[in-house]
Write a protein that holds these residues in place. Structure first.
Motif, mmCIF file in Angstrom:
data_model
loop_
_atom_site.group_PDB
_atom_site.id
_atom_site.type_symbol
_atom_site.label_atom_id
_atom_site.label_comp_id
_atom_site.label_asym_id
_atom_site.label_seq_id
_atom_site.Cartn_x
_atom_site.Cartn_y
_atom_site.Cartn_z
ATOM 1 N N MET A 1 -2.107 0.251 -0.329
ATOM 2 C CA MET A 1 -1.435 0.676 0.861
ATOM 3 C C MET A 1 0.062 0.930 0.340
ATOM 4 S SD MET A 1 -0.947 -1.442 4.310
ATOM 5 C CE MET A 1 -0.054 -0.477 5.813
ATOM 6 N N ARG A 2 0.923 0.066 -0.667
ATOM 7 C CA ARG A 2 2.164 0.251 -1.148
ATOM 8 C C ARG A 2 2.203 1.920 -1.601
ATOM 9 N NH1 ARG A 2 5.844 -3.366 -2.676
ATOM 10 N NH2 ARG A 2 4.299 -4.896 -3.143
ATOM 11 N N GLN A 3 1.090 2.400 -2.431
ATOM 12 C CA GLN A 3 1.044 3.407 -2.938
ATOM 13 C C GLN A 3 1.123 4.588 -2.004
ATOM 14 O OE1 GLN A 3 1.613 4.607 -6.194
ATOM 15 N NE2 GLN A 3 1.805 6.551 -5.498
ATOM 16 N N ALA A 4 0.295 4.244 -0.916
ATOM 17 C CA ALA A 4 0.154 5.399 0.099
ATOM 18 C C ALA A 4 1.481 5.590 0.834
ATOM 19 C CB ALA A 4 -0.758 4.888 0.997
ATOM 20 N N ALA A 5 2.397 4.372 1.178
ATOM 21 C CA ALA A 5 3.605 4.442 1.565
ATOM 22 C C ALA A 5 4.466 5.109 0.735
ATOM 23 C CB ALA A 5 3.877 3.079 1.855
ATOM 24 N N ASP A 6 4.418 4.895 -0.573
ATOM 25 C CA ASP A 6 5.363 5.409 -1.414
ATOM 26 C C ASP A 6 5.148 7.083 -1.431
ATOM 27 O OD1 ASP A 6 6.504 3.049 -2.243
ATOM 28 O OD2 ASP A 6 5.257 3.193 -4.161
#
Length: 125
Positions: A89-94
């Motif tokens: 999810m962090r990668q998607a948000a980034d």
């Protein structure tokens, strides 16, 4: 079409709590609490992106909140699956942040997918 993950998706987790052992109960509670944070964050991001044309600063604030929540999730779990989904999810948000910074229309579907995946990880059985 956008999918929305809701707290109703967590019902199997909450219903299963009385049927599990002590360690499993704590794991299920951690997972359910984490899922609520992730779902709320995904919904906030969807709303911020929808409103982003008028207020891109709100998209940035939403992404900052997501990253703060994900930091807390990762710090407070020993569950590898929860950690993996939070990192996804962090990668998607980034990726959303990068798209906004480049003036492109962001794709929030991977964030929603990560929230959906977390509810699957949290569902017993």
């Amino acid at each position: 079409m956008r999918r929305r993950t809701t707290l109703a998706a967590l019902a199997p987790v909450l219903l299963a709590l009385p049927l599990t052992g002590c360690g499993a109960v704590q794991n299920a509670l951690d997972c359910a609490n984490t899922a609520v944070v992730v779902v709320d964050s995904a919904n906030a991001l969807q709303q911020a992106v929808a409103d982003g044309v008028e207020n891109p600063a709100e998209v940035d604030r939403s992404l900052n909140r997501i990253n703060e929540n994900l930091d807390e999730i990762i710090e407070n779990t020993d569950n590898a699956d929860i950690t993996r989904v939070a990192e996804d999810m962090r990668q998607a948000a980034d990726n959303v942040r990068e798209s906004v910074e480049q003036g492109k229309a962001p794709d929030v579907a991977p964030v929603v997918d990560a929230a959906d995946e977390l509810t699957q990880v949290c569902t017993p059985g």
